[in-house]
Design a protein around this motif. Sequence first.
Motif, PDB file in Angstrom:
ATOM      1  N   UNK B 127       0.842  -1.186   0.000  1.00  0.00           N
ATOM      2  CA  UNK B 127       0.000   0.000   0.000  1.00  0.00           C
ATOM      3  C   UNK B 127       0.878   1.237   0.000  1.00  0.00           C
ATOM      4  N   UNK B 128       0.520   2.214  -0.816  1.00  0.00           N
ATOM      5  CA  UNK B 128       1.211   3.497  -0.748  1.00  0.00           C
ATOM      6  C   UNK B 128       0.334   4.491  -0.017  1.00  0.00           C
ATOM      7  N   UNK B 129       0.808   4.931   1.119  1.00  0.00           N
ATOM      8  CA  UNK B 129       0.051   5.804   1.999  1.00  0.00           C
ATOM      9  C   UNK B 129       0.349   5.401   3.421  1.00  0.00           C
ATOM     10  N   UNK B 130      -0.012   6.271   4.379  1.00  0.00           N
ATOM     11  CA  UNK B 130       0.254   5.941   5.780  1.00  0.00           C
ATOM     12  C   UNK B 130      -0.953   5.225   6.360  1.00  0.00           C
ATOM     13  N   UNK B 131      -0.739   4.130   7.035  1.00  0.00           N
ATOM     14  CA  UNK B 131      -1.850   3.387   7.614  1.00  0.00           C
ATOM     15  C   UNK B 131      -2.528   2.572   6.518  1.00  0.00           C
ATOM     16  N   UNK B 132      -3.008   1.398   6.891  1.00  0.00           N
ATOM     17  CA  UNK B 132      -3.583   0.502   5.898  1.00  0.00           C
ATOM     18  C   UNK B 132      -5.054   0.788   5.664  1.00  0.00           C
ATOM     19  N   UNK B 133      -5.490   0.865   4.406  1.00  0.00           N
ATOM     20  CA  UNK B 133      -6.928   0.862   4.151  1.00  0.00           C
ATOM     21  C   UNK B 133      -7.480  -0.500   4.534  1.00  0.00           C
ATOM     22  N   UNK B 134      -8.711  -0.525   5.029  1.00  0.00           N
ATOM     23  CA  UNK B 134      -9.233  -1.800   5.512  1.00  0.00           C
ATOM     24  C   UNK B 134      -9.338  -2.828   4.394  1.00  0.00           C
ATOM     25  N   UNK B 135      -9.433  -2.386   3.151  1.00  0.00           N
ATOM     26  CA  UNK B 135      -9.469  -3.338   2.033  1.00  0.00           C
ATOM     27  C   UNK B 135      -8.276  -4.289   2.091  1.00  0.00           C
ATOM     28  N   UNK B 136      -7.139  -3.813   2.593  1.00  0.00           N
ATOM     29  CA  UNK B 136      -5.901  -4.603   2.565  1.00  0.00           C
ATOM     30  C   UNK B 136      -5.686  -5.398   3.850  1.00  0.00           C
ATOM     31  N   UNK B 137      -6.607  -5.289   4.799  1.00  0.00           N
ATOM     32  CA  UNK B 137      -6.409  -5.926   6.095  1.00  0.00           C
ATOM     33  C   UNK B 137      -6.997  -7.327   6.120  1.00  0.00           C
ATOM     34  N   UNK B 141      -1.932 -11.626   7.270  1.00  0.00           N
ATOM     35  CA  UNK B 141      -1.467 -11.171   5.969  1.00  0.00           C
ATOM     36  C   UNK B 141      -0.543  -9.961   6.147  1.00  0.00           C
ATOM     37  N   UNK B 142       0.760 -10.143   5.854  1.00  0.00           N
ATOM     38  CA  UNK B 142       1.640  -8.990   5.989  1.00  0.00           C
ATOM     39  C   UNK B 142       1.500  -8.084   4.759  1.00  0.00           C
ATOM     40  N   UNK B 143       1.263  -6.827   5.000  1.00  0.00           N
ATOM     41  CA  UNK B 143       1.174  -5.870   3.895  1.00  0.00           C
ATOM     42  C   UNK B 143       2.107  -4.720   4.235  1.00  0.00           C
ATOM     43  N   UNK B 144       2.956  -4.356   3.309  1.00  0.00           N
ATOM     44  CA  UNK B 144       3.831  -3.216   3.568  1.00  0.00           C
ATOM     45  C   UNK B 144       3.073  -1.943   3.238  1.00  0.00           C
ATOM     46  N   UNK B 145       3.181  -0.972   4.131  1.00  0.00           N
ATOM     47  CA  UNK B 145       2.516   0.294   3.920  1.00  0.00           C
ATOM     48  C   UNK B 145       3.596   1.359   3.819  1.00  0.00           C
ATOM     49  N   UNK B 146       3.678   1.964   2.668  1.00  0.00           N
ATOM     50  CA  UNK B 146       4.817   2.809   2.355  1.00  0.00           C
ATOM     51  C   UNK B 146       4.358   4.245   2.193  1.00  0.00           C
ATOM     52  N   UNK B 147       4.843   5.131   3.053  1.00  0.00           N
ATOM     53  CA  UNK B 147       4.467   6.530   2.930  1.00  0.00           C
ATOM     54  C   UNK B 147       5.096   7.125   1.678  1.00  0.00           C
ATOM     55  N   UNK B 148       6.396   6.953   1.552  1.00  0.00           N
ATOM     56  CA  UNK B 148       7.130   7.536   0.431  1.00  0.00           C
ATOM     57  C   UNK B 148       8.214   6.542   0.046  1.00  0.00           C
ATOM     58  N   UNK B 149       8.118   6.049  -1.185  1.00  0.00           N
ATOM     59  CA  UNK B 149       9.015   4.976  -1.613  1.00  0.00           C
ATOM     60  C   UNK B 149      10.490   5.391  -1.522  1.00  0.00           C
ATOM     61  N   UNK B 150      10.763   6.661  -1.778  1.00  0.00           N
ATOM     62  CA  UNK B 150      12.170   7.074  -1.811  1.00  0.00           C
ATOM     63  C   UNK B 150      12.781   7.163  -0.415  1.00  0.00           C
ATOM     64  N   UNK B 151      11.948   7.277   0.627  1.00  0.00           N
ATOM     65  CA  UNK B 151      12.515   7.403   1.973  1.00  0.00           C
ATOM     66  C   UNK B 151      12.025   6.298   2.893  1.00  0.00           C
ATOM     67  N   UNK B 152      11.367   5.274   2.329  1.00  0.00           N
ATOM     68  CA  UNK B 152      10.765   4.244   3.175  1.00  0.00           C
ATOM     69  C   UNK B 152      11.833   3.420   3.894  1.00  0.00           C
ATOM     70  N   UNK B 153      11.577   3.097   5.134  1.00  0.00           N
ATOM     71  CA  UNK B 153      12.490   2.210   5.838  1.00  0.00           C
ATOM     72  C   UNK B 153      12.415   2.413   7.326  1.00  0.00           C
ATOM     73  N   UNK B 154      13.265   1.682   8.028  1.00  0.00           N
ATOM     74  CA  UNK B 154      13.317   1.778   9.482  1.00  0.00           C
ATOM     75  C   UNK B 154      14.321   2.846   9.898  1.00  0.00           C
ATOM     76  N   UNK B 155      14.042   3.490  11.019  1.00  0.00           N
ATOM     77  CA  UNK B 155      14.958   4.465  11.621  1.00  0.00           C
ATOM     78  C   UNK B 155      15.402   5.518  10.604  1.00  0.00           C
ATOM     79  N   UNK B 156      14.439   5.988   9.842  1.00  0.00           N
ATOM     80  CA  UNK B 156      14.742   6.929   8.766  1.00  0.00           C
ATOM     81  C   UNK B 156      15.128   8.309   9.290  1.00  0.00           C
ATOM     82  N   UNK B 157      14.864   8.549  10.596  1.00  0.00           N
ATOM     83  CA  UNK B 157      15.208   9.856  11.160  1.00  0.00           C
ATOM     84  C   UNK B 157      16.691   9.978  11.503  1.00  0.00           C
TER      85      UNK B 157
END
Lengths: 472, 377
Positions: B127-137, B141-157
């Motif tokens: 999913x592209x966006x923050x938080x999962x739409x219920x359609x994908x829940x 079922x693991x679904x990756x939810x990506x706010x921004x593909x270019x900066x997605x990841x852990x400990x991005x700060x």
Amino acid sequence: MANDDIALMAHLIRRAGFGAGREELEARAATGYEATVQELIHPETQHDVDLDLMERYLPEYGEGTALESLQQTWVYRMINTGRPLQEKMALFWHGLLCTGFAKVDNGPITMDYLDLFREHGLGSFKTLLVEMSKHPTMVYYLDNVDNHRGSINENFGRELLELFSMGVGTDGRDNYTEDDVRAVSRAFTGWNLEPTIPVFPYGRCKWRFRYDPTDHDDGEKTFLGKTGRWNGEDIIDILFEQPATARFICRHLYNFFVADEPQVPAWKDTPPRDMEAIRILEKAFVDNGFDMRPVLHTLFNSEFFKDALFLKMKSPADVVIGTMRLVKEHQEVKPGLFPIMLETTFMGQDLLNPPSVEGWHTGREWIDSGTLVERINFVADHVGDRSLPGIRLIVDRMSNGTSVMSPEEFVDSCLDLIGPVEVQKDTRSALIDHSANGGELRRATEEERGDFSRRVTEMLQLIVSTAEYQYT
Amino acid sequence: MATEQRERVIVVLSLSGGNDGLNTLIPYSNANYYDYRPTLGIAEDQVLRINDEVGFHPSMVEMKRMYDEGHMAVIQGVGYPKPNRSHFRSMDIWHTCETDKIVDEGWLGQTIRELDPNAENVLSGVNFGRGLPRAMVASGVPVSSVGDLSTYGLLTGIEQDQRIQALEVFSRMYAPAIGAGPVTDYIWETGRAALKGADILKVAPEMYSSTVEYGNNAIANGMKSIAQVHLADLGTRILYTTSPYNVFDTHANEAAMHSRLLGEVSGAVADFNDDLREHGRGEEVILLVFSEFGRRARDNGGGTDHGTGSVCFVIGDQVKGGLYGEYPSLEEGDLEDGGDLLHNVDFRSVYATMLEKWIGLESRPIVRGNFELLGFL
């Protein structure tokens, strides 16, 4: 002050509230455990948040039309309340006596329903259940508006039994039959709403409950083997004669305050994690006429509670509110709470709008690959920000001294000041090795302290990314 | 060009807020339309006509082109019985396919579970966006939810050079030698999956090259990210994105706003399709564009209020383009609840068609019932 006292106080404040920074924990530990419990279970002795101030500076908080403004108001209150247990109990009841904004779509009564939990949440559960059954939010959410004499709608009647009182079954046995569901539904006919004012063009108005005797089925009903011309209150009276009701509510309390239980649908066939603890709570519940305050007093003073450190997964509300309280951010009215509030939704807890009447699944079900990333990044971004007062405080304490810190001392002090947090041996080794690889931990000169404080916040960021930190 | 047999993919673009169907597919030859829309009616000569009765909003030039090429199904009068005009509830209904009860599993979440029952690929659903739409829940079922593909990841700060070290520590902490009970083990496993998902996704923008230039708006960014992930061959079968939250909720100032939004959708959708074609991958994907409801037939002077039956689109090189369903009647007496277009195609028919004819799944358990299949595939 013994460190055990701080750890226990941190545990109490995390569970009975939303956590606190180190100074508050130390002050409370000095006051004593029992005194703190008394303060918590008597919220009326403490100041609530200043709602006038809040609504004056951020009127959209108080307006209550859109879900997001209601959520901001509640998040603000959870962060700043002087009555943490009152808000925590509101969250408890909200997850148990569920209604959802998706269906109700009315801000004023949604907030009013939350106030019901603030008012009765620490009082008699029986009173709360009666008031809940009369509350327009619930009457509408579970379709009791469509439950009429001669034409029943079983939605509310069923959930009252299945989710709000006894549960489907206890110790492998069913607690009620389909005939009981119909009897309950008939008993609640006529529990309805006054005609509502249309949303267009008038906006959302507070709906009001109305008991309509002409729509009530006053005939004889048999419920759990008892026959009479039962009305709704009679049903609730009978429910409180059932050991299943005490069991169900005490298991919910245990799951919320002590340690994660399996999800509710499994409770019929899966015995409680700690039967002895449940029995202690049940006894307090029944002996005190279903009053929640003495039950919570018993709970917080029990050995099973004091031994239950880090046996629960943090809910998204625990994560977001707890982080704000740790770093001391949004402790006054100011813009910028909106994106903070949204984080609870991103982490899987859309406050005031649970996915269904079952509420949120808890424990490990809070965690998936999407929500774990949200959690870790949100908390890491905040604990990495040295401009936040709560983080400054930790950095200042760490920097207080001129000796070179050993990696062990460094890691243990960070774990202590941010929690205290307990981590696995392997986790601690990984953190210590990382600190050792970064060179000597010097803090004697201004320049050294600059680098040192960066390493402190980096260590805090690693700590909040651990699996262990996801527990409360 | 001979292409290897690749797995079929479903992409969904959700227009959040309730898109005005009447001003998207415009019944320009119907006098009632202009009676109902004294301020918002689109003049007949502006409409991008597709036949003697209906045509697209003037800003949908690109989608009109795709329609003319024959790869865009326009499904008219889409909705469901007893329409709900709450954004949340109606979106929930579209997400879960359950109109009466409130349930928590979504149709695409269940689809992902069918496609990848052992959750072997952490990127089966993205999913592209923050938080999962219920359609994908759906549970398990693991679904990756990506706010921004270019900066997605852990400990991005954490700043870049320090972040590499931090992620090394993270990997070590999440892969300990000794287990620590089922729940902590599960968190470790999930953390490893998240790290792996982020690592794999990172390659998508790096591998990507295209001559297509997407617009600079959130909808275009979402569609571009979807193209990047699909073209990177990560095994993703379901991709989802949502317009900015509630932007289609045009109660006021609709004329300018709606025109801009439809232009963005039209451009993004066409660019997406062109992008896939440029890579010879246009035949692997179908794209559903939908909204939770339409608007009232009558405008309110500056905008439109929540309504019902609307229009949705299914687009792709394997889609049989054309009009499906019937345009809802605009006769005064035919309007539902006195002001709304009556649906004649159940949205679950659209889903069922996609599931059965595209993915080859039994649709009944997923869409919660038997619904007529449509002819667009």
